[in-house]
Write an enzyme that holds these catalytic residues in place. Structure first.
Site, PDB file in Angstrom:
ATOM      1  N   TRP A  83       6.397  38.980 -52.332  1.00  0.00           N
ATOM      2  CA  TRP A  83       5.344  38.887 -51.469  1.00  0.00           C
ATOM      3  C   TRP A  83       3.886  38.623 -52.382  1.00  0.00           C
ATOM      4  O   TRP A  83       3.730  39.063 -53.043  1.00  0.00           O
ATOM      5  CB  TRP A  83       5.227  39.990 -50.686  1.00  0.00           C
ATOM      6  CG  TRP A  83       4.089  40.028 -49.672  1.00  0.00           C
ATOM      7  CD1 TRP A  83       2.562  40.475 -50.085  1.00  0.00           C
ATOM      8  CD2 TRP A  83       3.915  39.939 -48.164  1.00  0.00           C
ATOM      9  NE1 TRP A  83       1.951  40.382 -49.032  1.00  0.00           N
ATOM     10  CE2 TRP A  83       2.455  40.045 -47.989  1.00  0.00           C
ATOM     11  CE3 TRP A  83       4.748  39.374 -47.584  1.00  0.00           C
ATOM     12  CZ2 TRP A  83       2.220  39.667 -46.500  1.00  0.00           C
ATOM     13  CZ3 TRP A  83       4.397  39.363 -45.914  1.00  0.00           C
ATOM     14  CH2 TRP A  83       2.969  39.335 -45.803  1.00  0.00           C
ATOM     15  N   ASN A  88      -0.307  37.993 -50.807  1.00  0.00           N
ATOM     16  CA  ASN A  88      -1.241  37.861 -49.785  1.00  0.00           C
ATOM     17  C   ASN A  88      -2.634  37.833 -50.793  1.00  0.00           C
ATOM     18  O   ASN A  88      -2.677  36.859 -51.561  1.00  0.00           O
ATOM     19  CB  ASN A  88      -1.301  38.760 -48.591  1.00  0.00           C
ATOM     20  CG  ASN A  88      -1.566  40.106 -49.012  1.00  0.00           C
ATOM     21  OD1 ASN A  88      -0.853  40.839 -49.398  1.00  0.00           O
ATOM     22  ND2 ASN A  88      -2.749  40.687 -48.782  1.00  0.00           N
ATOM     23  N   ASP A  89      -3.897  38.243 -50.009  1.00  0.00           N
ATOM     24  CA  ASP A  89      -5.091  37.924 -50.545  1.00  0.00           C
ATOM     25  C   ASP A  89      -5.146  37.485 -52.168  1.00  0.00           C
ATOM     26  O   ASP A  89      -4.825  38.142 -53.062  1.00  0.00           O
ATOM     27  CB  ASP A  89      -6.122  39.077 -50.304  1.00  0.00           C
ATOM     28  CG  ASP A  89      -6.085  39.821 -48.753  1.00  0.00           C
ATOM     29  OD1 ASP A  89      -5.101  39.360 -48.096  1.00  0.00           O
ATOM     30  OD2 ASP A  89      -6.724  40.558 -48.530  1.00  0.00           O
ATOM     31  N   TRP A 149       5.423  42.593 -47.025  1.00  0.00           N
ATOM     32  CA  TRP A 149       4.416  43.651 -47.409  1.00  0.00           C
ATOM     33  C   TRP A 149       4.658  44.921 -47.926  1.00  0.00           C
ATOM     34  O   TRP A 149       5.886  45.496 -47.173  1.00  0.00           O
ATOM     35  CB  TRP A 149       3.392  43.585 -46.502  1.00  0.00           C
ATOM     36  CG  TRP A 149       2.168  44.298 -46.706  1.00  0.00           C
ATOM     37  CD1 TRP A 149       0.991  43.960 -47.137  1.00  0.00           C
ATOM     38  CD2 TRP A 149       1.877  45.666 -46.557  1.00  0.00           C
ATOM     39  NE1 TRP A 149       0.299  45.005 -47.539  1.00  0.00           N
ATOM     40  CE2 TRP A 149       0.581  46.230 -46.956  1.00  0.00           C
ATOM     41  CE3 TRP A 149       2.440  46.952 -46.043  1.00  0.00           C
ATOM     42  CZ2 TRP A 149      -0.112  47.274 -46.998  1.00  0.00           C
ATOM     43  CZ3 TRP A 149       1.975  47.945 -45.943  1.00  0.00           C
ATOM     44  CH2 TRP A 149       0.724  48.344 -46.600  1.00  0.00           C
ATOM     45  N   TRP A 189      -1.640  37.155 -41.172  1.00  0.00           N
ATOM     46  CA  TRP A 189      -0.973  38.127 -40.615  1.00  0.00           C
ATOM     47  C   TRP A 189      -0.387  38.149 -39.251  1.00  0.00           C
ATOM     48  O   TRP A 189      -0.997  37.387 -38.199  1.00  0.00           O
ATOM     49  CB  TRP A 189      -1.929  39.338 -40.544  1.00  0.00           C
ATOM     50  CG  TRP A 189      -2.405  39.903 -41.848  1.00  0.00           C
ATOM     51  CD1 TRP A 189      -3.790  39.801 -42.236  1.00  0.00           C
ATOM     52  CD2 TRP A 189      -1.709  40.384 -42.853  1.00  0.00           C
ATOM     53  NE1 TRP A 189      -3.838  40.097 -43.641  1.00  0.00           N
ATOM     54  CE2 TRP A 189      -2.389  40.543 -43.920  1.00  0.00           C
ATOM     55  CE3 TRP A 189      -0.567  40.684 -42.877  1.00  0.00           C
ATOM     56  CZ2 TRP A 189      -2.112  41.246 -45.322  1.00  0.00           C
ATOM     57  CZ3 TRP A 189       0.076  41.304 -44.263  1.00  0.00           C
ATOM     58  CH2 TRP A 189      -0.732  41.505 -45.239  1.00  0.00           C
ATOM     59  N   ASP A 219     -11.877  46.193 -50.160  1.00  0.00           N
ATOM     60  CA  ASP A 219     -12.063  44.795 -50.569  1.00  0.00           C
ATOM     61  C   ASP A 219     -13.540  44.518 -51.428  1.00  0.00           C
ATOM     62  O   ASP A 219     -14.273  43.607 -50.818  1.00  0.00           O
ATOM     63  CB  ASP A 219     -11.895  43.647 -49.305  1.00  0.00           C
ATOM     64  CG  ASP A 219     -10.866  43.814 -48.653  1.00  0.00           C
ATOM     65  OD1 ASP A 219      -9.920  44.480 -49.242  1.00  0.00           O
ATOM     66  OD2 ASP A 219     -10.734  43.490 -47.430  1.00  0.00           O
ATOM     67  N   GLU A 274     -13.082  41.998 -43.044  1.00  0.00           N
ATOM     68  CA  GLU A 274     -12.297  42.292 -44.370  1.00  0.00           C
ATOM     69  C   GLU A 274     -12.597  41.248 -45.541  1.00  0.00           C
ATOM     70  O   GLU A 274     -13.283  39.990 -45.084  1.00  0.00           O
ATOM     71  CB  GLU A 274     -10.634  41.892 -44.134  1.00  0.00           C
ATOM     72  CG  GLU A 274     -10.028  43.226 -43.518  1.00  0.00           C
ATOM     73  CD  GLU A 274      -8.634  43.060 -43.457  1.00  0.00           C
ATOM     74  OE1 GLU A 274      -8.082  44.193 -43.925  1.00  0.00           O
ATOM     75  OE2 GLU A 274      -7.870  42.044 -42.900  1.00  0.00           O
TER      76      GLU A 274
END
Length: 499
Positions: free
Chosen positions: A48, A50-51, A75, A306, A176, A229
């Site tokens: 996986w 993401n960011d 996730w 998401w 973050d 975020e």
């Protein structure tokens, strides 16, 4: 005592890293022939993604970290994946940089990990600042530091967490951290929410370890989501001009925004003069920027969202980054976002069509132009078009015409849209954005097509639209079309892109 603690801490972290890398080593080879797997975008070797995290130009190389779960294509407890490049085009995967291992970033259930953050060069030491998240702990989220001398192996700081919790109780998220340096001092912006308003909190530090809270740099006006975020606050343009990029939660279809204005370092306040959605596609989230050796401000985003269907999960991996994009601040306070020049190195065989009329309600197949990894620059002349015409391109067309992705412009409404209703598997829907023609009446559509993605840069980056699509492997056709009138194509350049 501190040295003993540090040694024990690092040993646990090393064991977790080794375990993750061993899993990745045995998973990667099986994905080589996957028709959804992108050819020239950065994505995980398996598992996986993401960011984007920790984007930095360090010792003459580009480093990109990312939220990563190496064990499954879903996730889970977040690790930091890591890749580097010399040219923003060819990427080399490195060992996992961070794994959850300590009481501030690891727990018993699945809601824990080394969550998103950033990277800085602290006198030659590559320093990662990230959020440690553990569900059920109080506080749930804290800010942490890890460092590396060689740019590959990282040690978590003994003094962690460097920020032990939010400045007040009752908030929504505290995560973050994005860190930068200004006039010899370090600054950090953190995503937060309270009383239904997304906020960007500002801190300062002399050494990345001791942080002082300065206050709320900026917050929602009541319409921009209830938690911000992945905030990114950075100078761009002249003087004290700054840009704040955020990913607001609970703001409907708007998933990213940018605000331009002035940052007063003395007061810690960002005075916003303009705000707009950053990208108008469905699949663009959590972007982060950095400055490279040429002084360019470059952005990468997560090319997913998401809650969406993610067909690639069934194939053992999930997630990808957008192409690297250079940001420029226009004189009117708006951003321009375009592909970095290095991407031209991907170009192979070239086809060009010019001065072509497309009859009303016609589709025009381009002989010899097809594929799933292409760059296209189509320039339409609205001044030579007839009536309130709609025109554009059909991408990834199947032979029977049932499957395609439509990129269209309505001259009457001055509206650009990307329709993936017939794009194949995954989410349907239409992305739309208002777009005025250029001063000479031209509409310029710059498109990057890569197996399961479409990135559109309109009118030299005035607007961008980023979407994932999942067509059949043999849906490869490209067509031009016009509706409700005759359209005029000034030029079309198509390049086959080398992986």
């Amino acid at each position: 005592m501190n040295q003993q603690v540090n040694t024990g801490l690092h040993k646990v972290h090393e064991e977790r890293i080794a375990q993750a890398n061993n899993v990745l080593k045995h998973q990667t080879a099986e994905f080589a022939d996957d028709s959804y797997r992108l050819r020239y975008h950065l994505m995980p070797p398996a598992g996986w993604m993401n960011d984007p995290n920790g984007l930095i130009y360090y010792k003459d190389e580009y480093h990109a970290f990312y939220q990563h779960y190496p064990y499954e294509p879903k996730w889970g407890p977040m690790h930091w994946g890591h890749a580097k490049s010399k040219d923003l085009v060819n990427w080399e995967h490195l060992p996992v940089a961070l794994a959850p291992s300590e009481e501030y970033d690891a727990g018993e259930a699945g809601g824990y990990g080394c969550w998103s953050g950033s990277a800085v060069d602290n006198n030659g030491v590559l320093s990662l600042i990230y959020t440690g998240h553990v569900d059920g702990r109080a506080p749930v989220e804290v800010q942490c530091l890890a460092t590396s001398i060689d740019g590959v192996n990282f040690r978590k700081a003994v003094c962690n967490p460097v920020i032990a919790g939010a400045p007040e109780e009752g908030g929504f998220g505290f995560r973050d951290p994005k860190v930068w340096q200004h006039d010899g001092a370090w600054y950090m912006v953190i995503g937060y929410g309270k009383d239904g308003l997304g906020k960007a909190l500002l801190y300062t530090s002399p050494d990345l370890q001791e942080w002082r809270y300065l206050g709320v740099a900026a917050e929602s006006d009541g319409t921009m989501g209830d938690m911000w975020e992945c905030p990114d606050l950075f100078p761009l343009g002249n003087g004290d001009d700054h840009v704040l990029v955020v990913s607001p939660m609970n703001m409907g279809t708007t998933k990213t925004m940018y605000l331009t204005g002035k940052l007063n370092y003395a007061t810690g306040k960002f005075d916003c003069s303009y705000a707009e959605r950053l990208d108008y596609g469905f699949d663009f989230y959590a972007p982060q920027t950095f400055v490279d050796g040429q002084g360019r401000r470059i952005l990468l985003g997560w090319m997913n969202i998401w809650g969406a269907q993610m067909p690639e999960q069934d194939r053992g991996w999930m997630g990808a980054f957008t192409l690297p994009r250079e940001l420029k601040l226009h004189t009117d306070g708006t951003l321009r976002m375009g592909p970095v020049a290095e991407l031209k190195a991907l170009r192979g065989a070239h086809h060009r069509v010019s001065d072509l009329s497309i009859s009303a309600d016609a589709e025009l197949t381009l002989p010899g132009v097809n594929g799933d990894t292409l760059e296209l620059i189509a320039v339409f002349d609205t001044g030579k078009s007839a009536g309130d015409v709609d025109f554009g391109l059909l991408l990834r067309c199947s032979e029977d015409g049932a499957e395609y992705t439509q990129v269209s412009y309505s001259a009457a409404d001055r509206k650009l849209s990307v329709d993936r209703t017939h794009s194949g598997a995954g989410e349907a829907g239409v992305s739309e954005v208002q777009l005025a023609p250029l001063e000479d009446g031209l509409v310029k559509l710059h498109i990057f097509l890569d197996r399961s993605s479409v990135e559109l840069f309109a009118n030299d980056g005035m607007k961008t639209v980023t979407n994932r699509i999942y067509p059949a492997a043999d849906s490869l056709g490209i067509k031009l079309f016009a509706k409700k009138g005759e359209a005029h194509l000034a030029s079309l350049d198509v390049w086959y892109l080398n992986p």
